[in-house]
Design a protein around this motif. Sequence first.
Motif, mmCIF file in Angstrom:
data_model
loop_
_atom_site.group_PDB
_atom_site.id
_atom_site.type_symbol
_atom_site.label_atom_id
_atom_site.label_comp_id
_atom_site.label_asym_id
_atom_site.label_seq_id
_atom_site.Cartn_x
_atom_site.Cartn_y
_atom_site.Cartn_z
ATOM 1 N N LEU A 21 10.252 0.962 7.096
ATOM 2 C CA LEU A 21 9.563 2.248 7.188
ATOM 3 C C LEU A 21 10.118 3.056 8.346
ATOM 4 O O LEU A 21 10.518 2.489 9.363
ATOM 5 C CB LEU A 21 8.066 2.059 7.454
ATOM 6 N N GLU A 22 10.065 4.347 8.186
ATOM 7 C CA GLU A 22 10.331 5.267 9.285
ATOM 8 C C GLU A 22 8.984 5.871 9.664
ATOM 9 O O GLU A 22 8.279 6.417 8.806
ATOM 10 C CB GLU A 22 11.290 6.360 8.826
ATOM 11 N N TYR A 23 8.607 5.744 10.921
ATOM 12 C CA TYR A 23 7.322 6.245 11.409
ATOM 13 C C TYR A 23 7.577 7.562 12.131
ATOM 14 O O TYR A 23 8.334 7.604 13.099
ATOM 15 C CB TYR A 23 6.719 5.206 12.359
ATOM 16 N N HIS A 24 6.965 8.629 11.659
ATOM 17 C CA HIS A 24 7.174 9.938 12.276
ATOM 18 C C HIS A 24 6.477 10.000 13.630
ATOM 19 O O HIS A 24 5.377 9.483 13.791
ATOM 20 C CB HIS A 24 6.661 11.048 11.359
ATOM 21 N N GLU A 25 7.119 10.642 14.575
ATOM 22 C CA GLU A 25 6.589 10.715 15.939
ATOM 23 C C GLU A 25 5.216 11.384 16.014
ATOM 24 O O GLU A 25 4.456 11.146 16.949
ATOM 25 C CB GLU A 25 7.570 11.416 16.864
ATOM 26 N N SER A 26 4.877 12.211 15.039
ATOM 27 C CA SER A 26 3.552 12.855 15.027
ATOM 28 C C SER A 26 2.447 11.857 14.698
ATOM 29 O O SER A 26 1.277 12.116 14.953
ATOM 30 C CB SER A 26 3.521 13.988 13.999
ATOM 31 N N GLY A 27 2.818 10.723 14.088
ATOM 32 C CA GLY A 27 1.841 9.718 13.692
ATOM 33 C C GLY A 27 1.105 10.055 12.409
ATOM 34 O O GLY A 27 0.177 9.354 12.028
ATOM 35 N N THR A 28 1.528 11.114 11.716
ATOM 36 C CA THR A 28 0.804 11.538 10.518
ATOM 37 C C THR A 28 1.384 10.990 9.228
ATOM 38 O O THR A 28 0.695 11.001 8.206
ATOM 39 C CB THR A 28 0.738 13.077 10.426
ATOM 40 N N PHE A 29 2.617 10.524 9.257
ATOM 41 C CA PHE A 29 3.196 9.996 8.028
ATOM 42 C C PHE A 29 4.312 9.014 8.317
ATOM 43 O O PHE A 29 4.820 8.923 9.432
ATOM 44 C CB PHE A 29 3.701 11.122 7.112
ATOM 45 N N VAL A 30 4.664 8.260 7.277
ATOM 46 C CA VAL A 30 5.805 7.350 7.294
ATOM 47 C C VAL A 30 6.671 7.683 6.089
ATOM 48 O O VAL A 30 6.242 8.396 5.172
ATOM 49 C CB VAL A 30 5.365 5.864 7.230
ATOM 50 N N ARG A 31 7.866 7.178 6.079
ATOM 51 C CA ARG A 31 8.752 7.251 4.916
ATOM 52 C C ARG A 31 9.248 5.838 4.640
ATOM 53 O O ARG A 31 9.622 5.110 5.556
ATOM 54 C CB ARG A 31 9.963 8.144 5.188
ATOM 55 N N HIS B 267 0.831 -1.207 0.000
ATOM 56 C CA HIS B 267 0.000 0.000 0.000
ATOM 57 C C HIS B 267 0.867 1.259 0.000
ATOM 58 O O HIS B 267 0.564 2.220 -0.703
ATOM 59 C CB HIS B 267 -0.949 0.012 1.200
ATOM 60 N N ALA B 268 1.936 1.248 0.767
ATOM 61 C CA ALA B 268 2.831 2.410 0.816
ATOM 62 C C ALA B 268 3.467 2.644 -0.549
ATOM 63 O O ALA B 268 3.595 3.784 -1.002
ATOM 64 C CB ALA B 268 3.906 2.203 1.878
ATOM 65 N N ARG B 269 3.833 1.579 -1.218
ATOM 66 C CA ARG B 269 4.472 1.688 -2.531
ATOM 67 C C ARG B 269 3.504 2.235 -3.580
ATOM 68 O O ARG B 269 3.911 2.931 -4.511
ATOM 69 C CB ARG B 269 4.987 0.324 -2.952
ATOM 70 N N ALA B 270 2.233 1.931 -3.427
ATOM 71 C CA ALA B 270 1.228 2.360 -4.402
ATOM 72 C C ALA B 270 0.950 3.862 -4.331
ATOM 73 O O ALA B 270 0.421 4.438 -5.266
ATOM 74 C CB ALA B 270 -0.068 1.592 -4.189
ATOM 75 N N PHE B 271 1.323 4.478 -3.227
ATOM 76 C CA PHE B 271 1.064 5.906 -3.039
ATOM 77 C C PHE B 271 2.294 6.711 -3.431
ATOM 78 O O PHE B 271 3.414 6.394 -3.037
ATOM 79 C CB PHE B 271 0.700 6.178 -1.574
ATOM 80 N N GLU B 272 2.089 7.754 -4.205
ATOM 81 C CA GLU B 272 3.182 8.648 -4.595
ATOM 82 C C GLU B 272 3.556 9.535 -3.406
ATOM 83 O O GLU B 272 2.729 10.324 -2.934
ATOM 84 C CB GLU B 272 2.749 9.518 -5.777
ATOM 85 N N PRO B 273 4.770 9.383 -2.887
ATOM 86 C CA PRO B 273 5.172 10.205 -1.741
ATOM 87 C C PRO B 273 5.097 11.694 -2.069
ATOM 88 O O PRO B 273 5.298 12.108 -3.204
ATOM 89 C CB PRO B 273 6.616 9.788 -1.476
ATOM 90 N N VAL B 274 4.813 12.474 -1.047
ATOM 91 C CA VAL B 274 4.774 13.921 -1.188
ATOM 92 C C VAL B 274 6.083 14.491 -0.652
ATOM 93 O O VAL B 274 7.064 13.767 -0.545
ATOM 94 C CB VAL B 274 3.539 14.524 -0.470
#
Length: 87
Positions: free
Chosen positions: A67-77, A22-29
Amino acid sequence: MKMKDERPYSDPERAARRLMEHARAFEPVQDGRIYIEKINYPMICQDKATPAEYWAGLQYAKDQGWLEYHESGTFVRMLHAGKDLFA
């Protein structure tokens, strides 16, 4: 009582691999960010994973360095090792 085959994402590795798809299917911003709702919605609503299965998969992907999970919980990389899953 449900059989294990009915809950395919009860295995955290399997859940993590699906989450990565699913992460791969989304174009990162900006800065490679993938908004968390772009992976949690399809996992929970389309794939019918439970929130616990989703979270276990996310933790597994993070622990594997996918994955890197951001501490805000709003995004991953997606990290290099995560990208290598699809090479």
